[in-house]
Design an enzyme around this catalytic site. Structure first.
Site, PDB file in Angstrom:
ATOM      1  N   LYS A  74      46.118  25.479  29.924  1.00  0.00           N
ATOM      2  CA  LYS A  74      45.155  25.503  31.024  1.00  0.00           C
ATOM      3  C   LYS A  74      44.542  24.122  31.219  1.00  0.00           C
ATOM      4  CE  LYS A  74      43.890  30.298  30.149  1.00  0.00           C
ATOM      5  NZ  LYS A  74      42.840  31.235  29.763  1.00  0.00           N
ATOM      6  N   TYR A 134      41.000  26.614  37.475  1.00  0.00           N
ATOM      7  CA  TYR A 134      41.905  26.128  36.435  1.00  0.00           C
ATOM      8  C   TYR A 134      43.353  26.363  36.804  1.00  0.00           C
ATOM      9  CZ  TYR A 134      41.380  30.970  34.726  1.00  0.00           C
ATOM     10  OH  TYR A 134      41.318  32.329  34.623  1.00  0.00           O
TER      11      TYR A 134
END
Length: 185
Positions: A74, A134
């Protein structure tokens, strides 16, 4: 444009701050450039963007993971507000297995955090109406989705908030304890 890279105590987790160019109108920043990230040692190929709004200060989201074959790295940034972002190493055989790192990520600072595959991930909001965006390098799979208890005393994570007032989902409140977690990584 350049990137400032800060490795945390677990060096695979990095705080990335892209350059900002400001004038009387505001600023411009390049939040992601594949070649610059490759040059900085971040080779994840992102395939999906996610975004969340947390209305209440003290909202905790985590500790989440996607198991292989849908494990996810991420790249997390804050569009509005601020968070304490936490990554817990759950890579079998890692010298930092079970250890966690955290960083404050905010819209004002323009910084981001890179969390590689093999980590539990979560964040706590430090302001109301915080918007988090994200990128992930793999698609979501309900069958591979999992979580570990965010306030597990064995992990003793310092979330930077009043834990007794934390707002959490039912899923996160009933997650498995770390001692009962069998890492798939």
């Amino acid at each position: 444009m350049s990137l400032e890279i800060v490795e945390l105590e677990i060096p695979d987790v990095k705080v990335v701050t892209p350059a900002r160019f400001a004038d009387a109108r505001g600023y411009f920043t390049e939040t992601y450039n594949r070649q610059r990230f490759l040059d900085a040692g971040i080779s994840a190929e992102f395939v999906q963007d996610n975004q969340s709004l947390s209305v209440t200060k003290g909202t905790v989201r985590g500790l989440h993971f996607q198991a292989p074959p849908f494990a996810q790295a991420k790249l997390v940034r804050v569009l509005q507000g601020a968070i304490v972002d936490v990554a817990v190493d759950v890579r079998k055989g890692s010298p930092t297995f079970g250890k966690w790192v955290k960083a404050e990520i905010s819209a004002e600072a323009g910084n981001q955090i890179y969390v590689p595959q093999g980590f539990l991930h979560g964040f706590a909001t430090l302001e109301a109406d915080t918007v988090v965006a994200y990128k992930v390098d793999n698609y979501y799979s309900k069958e591979c989705d999992g979580s570990v208890l965010w306030n597990d005393p064995d992990l003793a994570i310092d979330w930077g908030i009043d834990l007794s007032a934390a707002m959490v989902s039912e899923k996160d409140a009933s997650a498995v304890r770390f001692a009962d977690f069998a890492s798939p990584f």
